[in-house]
Scaffold this active site. Structure first.
Site, PDB file in Angstrom:
ATOM      1  N   PHE A 166       0.810  -1.230   0.000  1.00  0.00           N
ATOM      2  CA  PHE A 166       0.000   0.000   0.000  1.00  0.00           C
ATOM      3  C   PHE A 166       0.835   1.268   0.000  1.00  0.00           C
ATOM      4  CE2 PHE A 166       0.838  -0.199   4.598  1.00  0.00           C
ATOM      5  CZ  PHE A 166       1.104   1.141   4.867  1.00  0.00           C
ATOM      6  N   LYS A 173      -0.955  -7.433  -9.214  1.00  0.00           N
ATOM      7  CA  LYS A 173      -1.958  -7.591  -8.159  1.00  0.00           C
ATOM      8  C   LYS A 173      -1.624  -6.545  -7.095  1.00  0.00           C
ATOM      9  CE  LYS A 173      -2.633  -8.972  -4.472  1.00  0.00           C
ATOM     10  NZ  LYS A 173      -2.977  -8.004  -3.388  1.00  0.00           N
ATOM     11  N   CYS A 200       9.721   1.848   3.423  1.00  0.00           N
ATOM     12  CA  CYS A 200      10.586   0.748   3.841  1.00  0.00           C
ATOM     13  C   CYS A 200      11.994   1.261   4.130  1.00  0.00           C
ATOM     14  CB  CYS A 200      10.620  -0.342   2.773  1.00  0.00           C
ATOM     15  SG  CYS A 200      11.435   0.186   1.284  1.00  0.00           S
ATOM     16  N   GLU A 220       9.358  -3.748  13.308  1.00  0.00           N
ATOM     17  CA  GLU A 220       8.960  -2.657  12.409  1.00  0.00           C
ATOM     18  C   GLU A 220       7.667  -2.031  12.940  1.00  0.00           C
ATOM     19  OE1 GLU A 220       7.673  -3.735   8.367  1.00  0.00           O
ATOM     20  OE2 GLU A 220       8.768  -1.973   7.650  1.00  0.00           O
TER      21      GLU A 220
HETATM   22  P1  NAD Z   1       1.624  -6.635   3.226  1.00  0.00           P
HETATM   23  O1  NAD Z   1       2.671  -7.665   3.343  1.00  0.00           O
HETATM   24  O2  NAD Z   1       0.505  -6.632   4.189  1.00  0.00           O
HETATM   25  O3  NAD Z   1       0.927  -6.707   1.766  1.00  0.00           O
HETATM   26  C1  NAD Z   1       1.689  -6.723   0.574  1.00  0.00           C
HETATM   27  C2  NAD Z   1       0.917  -7.472  -0.500  1.00  0.00           C
HETATM   28  O4  NAD Z   1       0.716  -8.822  -0.070  1.00  0.00           O
HETATM   29  C3  NAD Z   1      -0.466  -6.897  -0.789  1.00  0.00           C
HETATM   30  O5  NAD Z   1      -0.705  -6.953  -2.168  1.00  0.00           O
HETATM   31  C4  NAD Z   1      -1.394  -7.832  -0.021  1.00  0.00           C
HETATM   32  O6  NAD Z   1      -2.677  -7.915  -0.617  1.00  0.00           O
HETATM   33  C5  NAD Z   1      -0.669  -9.156  -0.074  1.00  0.00           C
HETATM   34  N1  NAD Z   1      -0.928  -9.985   1.125  1.00  0.00           N
HETATM   35  C6  NAD Z   1      -1.128  -9.532   2.386  1.00  0.00           C
HETATM   36  N2  NAD Z   1      -1.318 -10.578   3.223  1.00  0.00           N
HETATM   37  C7  NAD Z   1      -1.240 -11.696   2.478  1.00  0.00           C
HETATM   38  C8  NAD Z   1      -1.353 -13.093   2.785  1.00  0.00           C
HETATM   39  N3  NAD Z   1      -1.574 -13.524   4.018  1.00  0.00           N
HETATM   40  N4  NAD Z   1      -1.195 -13.969   1.781  1.00  0.00           N
HETATM   41  C9  NAD Z   1      -0.949 -13.552   0.538  1.00  0.00           C
HETATM   42  N5  NAD Z   1      -0.848 -12.234   0.183  1.00  0.00           N
HETATM   43  C10 NAD Z   1      -0.991 -11.322   1.138  1.00  0.00           C
HETATM   44  O7  NAD Z   1       2.375  -5.224   3.209  1.00  0.00           O
HETATM   45  P2  NAD Z   1       1.731  -3.760   3.246  1.00  0.00           P
HETATM   46  O8  NAD Z   1       1.160  -3.527   4.608  1.00  0.00           O
HETATM   47  O9  NAD Z   1       0.878  -3.533   2.056  1.00  0.00           O
HETATM   48  O10 NAD Z   1       3.045  -2.862   3.040  1.00  0.00           O
HETATM   49  C11 NAD Z   1       3.882  -2.461   4.088  1.00  0.00           C
HETATM   50  C12 NAD Z   1       5.094  -3.357   4.209  1.00  0.00           C
HETATM   51  O11 NAD Z   1       5.804  -3.375   2.983  1.00  0.00           O
HETATM   52  C13 NAD Z   1       6.096  -2.876   5.250  1.00  0.00           C
HETATM   53  O12 NAD Z   1       6.552  -3.979   5.973  1.00  0.00           O
HETATM   54  C14 NAD Z   1       7.219  -2.272   4.419  1.00  0.00           C
HETATM   55  O13 NAD Z   1       8.483  -2.257   5.044  1.00  0.00           O
HETATM   56  C15 NAD Z   1       7.198  -3.164   3.237  1.00  0.00           C
HETATM   57  N6  NAD Z   1       7.833  -2.546   2.065  1.00  0.00           N
HETATM   58  C16 NAD Z   1       9.051  -3.016   1.687  1.00  0.00           C
HETATM   59  C17 NAD Z   1       9.693  -2.448   0.600  1.00  0.00           C
HETATM   60  C18 NAD Z   1      11.039  -2.942   0.174  1.00  0.00           C
HETATM   61  O14 NAD Z   1      11.496  -2.561  -0.889  1.00  0.00           O
HETATM   62  N7  NAD Z   1      11.710  -3.772   0.966  1.00  0.00           N
HETATM   63  C19 NAD Z   1       9.079  -1.407  -0.112  1.00  0.00           C
HETATM   64  C20 NAD Z   1       7.825  -0.966   0.288  1.00  0.00           C
HETATM   65  C21 NAD Z   1       7.202  -1.553   1.392  1.00  0.00           C
END
Ligand code: NAD
Length: 483
Positions: free
Chosen positions: A150, A174, A282, A383
């Site tokens: 997000f 997705k 991140c 985090e």
């Molecule tokens: P999230 O892991 O909740 O969701 C990411 C994606 O995974 C979304 O599309 C979501 O629909 C899907 N998803 C969520 N739960 C799932 C499950 N149980 N099974 C399968 N798919 C699932 O992450 P978020 O809250 O959207 O984003 C924030 C996180 O992303 C933070 O931890 C941040 O540090 C990380 N982030 C990392 C980077 C990087 O480059 N390392 C960049 C941006 C964000």
């Protein structure tokens, strides 16, 4: 009117096979701004079939023609620059300037896509034996997909899509169901671009759609960006299903400040790192390690400046910090602050219970600073992903290096110093993927690889730059002799 979103499959906007939807909420106003379909396995299957059907013809389309689409795509994105930034604000809650920065960074990845004809190269050695030549030919592989978070709803999918398709693959995105609207507009522009049907596809949804992507037999590779537990799940599931995978996870980024640092510049940079995008980056610095005498001036100045940050709706150009993504995120962040205090930290600045006039229902957390944090506390280890900065102290540079390297994450780390010796040591010894020297947010630009270490990254090849070209292509070796 509340927008009803659809999937984009095979060049058409299509209804989901399930009537179930999720509300997309503007986190500042708490209004429902769209309904996003909860994509199903069947929806993902349709998208993959469309992408697979488009692949053979697309890979035979001359690479210069494939790249030409990126020039036109860029022009379309530039034409809607302000609309894209507005949509990012509305669905994500960041400030308008932060959203503009995100849109600019996303477009830079489209720029990179234009250069792929000169980057996607194989290699050849003549006469490996008498009259025999050996070539490594770089080829696309098929259908790739991205599962994205997000916090950068416009930029992150574009880390992957332009490179993937100019390399000759077809694609499925997705996006996060919390922020699906930027991709909605991006795909409207991709539709206008007139790419052959099925080259790019969009499937909305949450867990079911993600699992379907990870398990689909006709997807050859997946790029994931999100939290570490899901990154690990994606890595393991994709590996089990024989796919390439790059899974970028969460972070806990340390910033070390030496006593010889330029204090004013350090504080300004740390402010941007910790509180930019309300700490939901991140690369956000979330722990400051003050070495020796740097502690007192650093703490005083950080608290003073953080207390004066203007928190408000991102569409108000005077706001310096927006909301966090949701009411649930606000609750989680506030309870982590409370836990920090229970574990012994001191609240130097308390951002809980923020109320913004005119946006009383909004998910605001004001800048928060926890002082006296020690390595065993949850706020030093986990985090938080919100505008919360922990301050720790270290007697020496060596102690600070130990603290930074004790984290289970390894996304980014920064050092503020005037000493080349310490800077060199830091670059050399810190186990993180992105290092800032007198820079608070060490964000790789589009032509450099981007990814962390330890629990911040699962995979081999990082996103962006030359790694992306490796990820989206394979090398076939041809040994040739003519009689
Ligand atoms: P999230 O892991 O909740 O969701 C990411 C994606 O995974 C979304 O599309 C979501 O629909 C899907 N998803 C969520 N739960 C799932 C499950 N149980 N099974 C399968 N798919 C699932 O992450 P978020 O809250 O959207 O984003 C924030 C996180 O992303 C933070 O931890 C941040 O540090 C990380 N982030 C990392 C980077 C990087 O480059 N390392 C960049 C941006 C964000």
């Amino acid at each position: 009117m509340v927008q009803q979103l659809k999937h984009y499959i095979g060049g058409e906007w299509v209804e989901s096979t399930s009537p179930a939807t999720t509300s997309v909420i503007n986190p500042a106003t708490c209004e429902v701004i769209a309904q996003v379909p909860e994509g199903t396995r069947e929806d993902v299957d349709k998208a993959v079939k469309a992408a697979a059907a488009a692949y053979e013809e697309w890979r035979m389309t001359p690479i210069l023609s494939r790249a030409q689409y990126m020039y036109r795509f860029k022009a379309l994105l530039e034409g809607r620059f302000e609309d894209l930034a507005r949509i990012v604000v509305e669905e994500n809650g960041k400030t308008r300037d932060e959203a503009r920065g995100e849109v600019r960074r996303g477009i830079e990845s489209v720029d990179y896509g234009m250069h792929i004809p000169s980057l996607m190269r194989g290699f050849k050695v003549e006469d490996i034996s008498s009259g025999i030549d050996e070539t490594a030919e770089r080829q696309p592989m098929g259908v790739f997909a991205a599962i994205t978070p997000f916090n950068f709803p416009f930029m992150v999918p574009l880390w992957f899509l332009p490179t993937a398709i100019v390399c000759g693959n077809t694609y499925v995105v997705k996006p996060s169901p919390q922020t699906p609207l930027s991709m909605q507009l991006v795909y409207e522009l991709l539709d206008e671009l007139g790419l052959p049907e099925g080259v790019v596809n969009l499937v909305h949804g949450g867990k079911e759609a993600s699992m379907a992507v990870m398990e689909h037999p006709d997807i050859v590779g997946v790029s994931f960006v999100g939290s570490s537990p899901i990154a690990k799940l994606v890595y393991e599931t994709c590996a089990k299903h024989g796919k390439r995978v790059q899974a970028q996870g969460g972070a806990k980024n340390y910033i070390v400040v030496m006593p010889d640092a330029d204090m004013n510049a350090s504080v300004l940079n740390i402010m941007g790192s910790a509180f930019g995008c309300a700490g939901q980056r991140c690369l956000a610095g979330s722990v400051v390690v003050a070495v020796g005498d740097s502690y007192a001036p650093l703490k005083d100045e950080l608290v003073k400046r953080a207390a004066s940050l203007r928190v408000g709706y991102g569409m108000d150009e005077s706001s310096q910090m927006g909301t966090v993504i949701s009411a649930q995120a606000r609750e989680r962040i506030e309870s982590m602050i409370t836990q920090g205090v229970q574990e012994g930290a001191t609240l130097a600045l308390d951002g809980r219970g923020a109320k913004i006039s005119g946006f009383e229902e909004g998910s605001f957390v004001s800048p928060t600073i926890l002082d006296g944090v020690t390595a065993d506390m949850t706020v030093a280890r986990d985090e938080i992903f919100g505008p919360v900065l922990a301050i720790m102290q270290a007697d020496t540079f060596e102690d600070a290096v130990k603290l930074v390297n004790s984290s289970r994450y390894g996304n980014a780390a920064s050092l503020f110093t005037a000493s080349g010796k310490y800077a060199r040591e830091f670059k050399y010894r810190i186990n993180a993927g992105n290092i800032g020297i007198n820079v608070g947010v060490a964000a790789a630009t589009a032509s450099f690889p981007f990814g962390g270490k330890k629990e911040s990254f699962y995979g081999d090849l990082h996103g962006q730059g030359p790694d992306a070209i490796e990820f989206f292509t394979d090398r076939k070796v041809v040994i040739e002799r003519w009689f």
